[in-house]
Design an enzyme around this catalytic site. Structure first.
Site, PDB file in Angstrom:
ATOM      1  N   HIS A  92      -9.978  -5.862   8.516  1.00 30.88           N
ATOM      2  CA  HIS A  92     -10.532  -5.555   7.190  1.00 30.88           C
ATOM      3  C   HIS A  92     -11.676  -4.557   7.302  1.00 30.88           C
ATOM      4  CE1 HIS A  92      -8.239  -9.054   5.959  1.00 30.88           C
ATOM      5  NE2 HIS A  92      -8.514  -8.796   4.707  1.00 30.88           N
TER       6      HIS A  92
ATOM      7  N   GLU B  35       0.808  -1.222   0.000  1.00 32.23           N
ATOM      8  CA  GLU B  35       0.000   0.000   0.000  1.00 32.23           C
ATOM      9  C   GLU B  35       0.843   1.274   0.000  1.00 32.23           C
ATOM     10  OE1 GLU B  35      -0.342  -2.560   2.033  1.00 32.23           O
ATOM     11  OE2 GLU B  35      -2.264  -3.425   1.448  1.00 32.23           O
TER      12      GLU B  35
END
Lengths: 320, 319
Positions: free
Chosen positions: B123, B54
């Site tokens: 998540h 990321e």
């Protein structure tokens, strides 16, 4: 290269290093006198900045870090506007909003200076992608240190740049210090460049205190990037002879090690080499040194006399 | 009008903006895999898969945005943004200001979050308030397919870094979306239901809980107005203040945890700017200050429900 161009190139490299040294020492002195905030210098590393930046073409782009004065000055940044930025003045390149640590000069292609160690590595791939998608032949030079090479983003950046064939010249200025910690305390290997092989990339280490060697290595690397459009890792092995920031009494530094590197000072060494080879005269070098002193005096005066930003500037430049 | 899901609306917005502007590119974790229709139309140079990293995805976007491209990146799930905080917050959000306005960062970061898939707290974490609190960013969180499309188009056209949250509970729910050019401006709230007794202020999935509550309350003779913030930064203060000045009562509802959530900012703004019009305290109904659980009943209990909103409004109006 004929004698005259060799002399010109030598004068330019010498002048660049002397200018960087004088600028940073003036900024540090101003801090000590209470006239400027703390600053991070690259004293001892001038050959790396001058050698690499002087090998770049005018359309090439530069990303740098908190020890950026050398890269900016070698690129031709105005010392007055830089000193103004150091003092937080409105005439600074970033209107005083950057301060000493984050100066960017878009018009010179010195873009995206991040002082988050590794920040420049994360941004370089995007600049490389832009250059690549625009079909330009420009090269993106990204300067970082051995400290950044210990960040995870080093791996992420080199991996993506090699995967996407991005024209990035990664320049690791291995100055042996990661803030207040010696490199030997943070990594086992002495060198960063062998890591390039993991990414299918060329990696070379050069004596970062020898400005001509750095310049030559950078020219070779840049030519290769232009030809292949693939990234390259160049490590300039050098030493930060001042502290992490100003003021810093460096009590944590081994005096013998410091002395041994000071004996290899890039400016003094180059001067000796040029005089021995007869490339330039002592008078010539002295004239360069005097000119630089005048330039820095003028820069400091300009910065001191410049106004601070207007109060309204606090709220501008947040959004485009 | 056509009836499509938010997921499809996002695809339409991306395709239309990539057609309109050749500097728009899309990359991220599985972007080329999931959006193969974009790869077919625009090629692999503009639509790319990336490593699961990321930091470099967001950093590449920031660097590209500063030098002429308009990247849209997909980081998958909102908690993964933790790996990209430096690039989004320190680089994209600050380097315009720090450079004295020399650069701009037109980039959009997509991230999914919210209860519904039982994926657990790594998540599912509604962390939108972190970005609302960070200077230089814009933050968007739509509640329906038409807004997903229109707000994404506006975000791509915006010259600033936009963090665009996708509530996974809404992604595959169909809704009506206008055909063709449909751009919803950033910073403008919507009033999906008008009312006169209480204002329910929300965004994302809980807008629907507010609408369901409003319907129940109508049967009890209480008229609730619903304000869908849509953009969390800049916040459309005028929209909710005007509503509260009319109704005199405000309930702020969101799934994100309560402490220092967007609801706190909304409540404080109401207290500061329309205290005199309030007939009672501003009430917050939010997720608890705990990691989001995975087990279905616990996950559902995390999310503010229509029933909670109804109970709260009854107390507020004294019925």
């Amino acid at each position: 290269m004929d004698m005259e161009s060799r002399r010109e190139s030598a004068r330019a490299l010498f002048q660049s290093m002397v200018l960087i040294r004088a600028f940073e020492e003036r900024a540090a002195a101003a801090q000590a006198e209470g006239k400027a905030p703390g600053t991070c210098t690259s004293v001892g590393q001038e050959a790396s900045a001058a050698g690499v930046v002087k090998a770049l073409s005018s359309n090439d782009l530069i990303l740098t870090n908190h020890r950026s004065a050398g890269h900016l000055l070698a690129r031709g940044a105005d010392p007055g506007r830089m000193m103004a930025e150091v003092l937080g003045k409105a005439t600074g390149y970033c209107k005083g909003k950057s301060g000493t640590l984050h100066i960017s000069v878009k018009e010179l292609g010195v873009i995206l200076t991040s002082t988050i160690v590794g920040g420049e590595l994360s941004l370089a791939t995007g600049v490389g992608l832009s250059v690549s998608m625009q079909g330009s032949d420009a090269v993106v030079a990204c300067f970082f240190g051995d400290g950044a090479a210990c960040e995870g983003i080093f791996h992420e950046s080199l991996n993506l740049a090699s995967l996407w064939n991005l024209p990035v010249l990664y320049v690791c200025e291995n100055n042996q210090w990661q803030a207040f910690v010696h490199r030997k305390e943070t990594m086992l290997a002495d060198h960063i460049s062998p890591r390039a092989a993991s990414y299918g990339m060329d990696g070379v280490t050069v004596d970062g205190n020898d400005v001509e060697a750095v310049n030559e290595a950078a020219r070779v690397a840049i030519a290769k990037i232009r030809e292949t459009r693939k990234p390259f890792l160049l490590e300039t092995y050098t030493y930060r002879t001042r502290g992490h920031y100003e003021p810093d009494d460096q009590t944590y530094v081994d005096p013998e090690e410091l002395a041994s590197w000071k004996a290899r000072d890039p400016i003094a060494s180059y001067k000796k080499k040029l005089l021995a080879a007869g490339t330039v005269s002592e008078a010539d070098l002295a004239a360069i040194q005097r000119e630089v002193e005048t330039t820095i005096d003028g820069a400091f005066l300009f910065a001191s006399e410049s106004p601070y930003p207007a109060a309204e500037e606090l709220l501008t430049d947040v959004y485009a | 009008m056509s009836t499509i899901t938010a997921h499809e609306a996002i695809g339409q917005a991306l395709a239309e903006e990539m057609r309109r502007d050749s500097t728009v590119i899309a990359f991220g974790e599985g972007v080329a895999t999931k959006r193969h229709e974009l790869v077919e139309e625009f090629g692999r140079a503009r639509v790319r898969n990336t490593p699961l990293a990321e930091g470099i995805i967001a950093g590449t976007a920031a660097g590209a945005a500063a030098t002429g491209l308009r990247p849209v990146i997909d980081l998958l799930f909102a908690p993964f943004i933790c790996f990209a905080m430096d690039e989004i917050v320190n680089s994209a959000g600050k380097l315009r200001y720090m450079s004295g306005g020399q650069f701009s960062f037109p980039m959009v970061t997509l991230a999914m979050t919210g209860a519904g898939w039982g994926v657990g707290a790594q998540h599912n974490h509604n962390n939108e308030a972190w970005f609302v609190h960070s200077p230089g960013l814009k933050v968007v969180m739509p509640s329906n397919p038409a807004d997903f499309k229109g707000l994404l188009k506006a975000s791509i056209r915006d010259d600033n870094p936009v963090v665009f949250f996708l509530d996974i509970g809404l992604l595959y729910v169909p809704g009506e979306v206008p055909e063709g050019e449909h751009v919803v401006p950033l910073g403008k709230a919507a009033i999906p239901r008008e009312g006169s007794d209480v204002t329910l202020i929300s965004y994302g999935k809980t807008v629907h809980a507010c609408l369901a509550a409003a319907k129940t309350l109508e049967g009890e003779g209480i008229s609730a107005e619903v304000v869908d913030l849509r953009t969390l930064k800049p916040l459309d203060e005028e929209a909710f203040l005007a509503s509260v000045r009319k109704t005199g009562r405000a309930v702020v509802v969101h799934e994100a945890s309560r402490t220092c959530g967007v609801g706190a900012e909304v409540a404080a703004t109401i207290a500061e700017k329309s205290f005199a019009s309030l007939a009672g305290p501003v009430v917050r109904i939010a997720g608890p200050d705990v990691p989001a659980p995975s087990s279905y009943p616990l996950e559902q209990a995390f999310v503010p429900s229509a029933a909670q909103i109804v109970t709260s409004v009854r107390g507020l109006v004294g019925k």
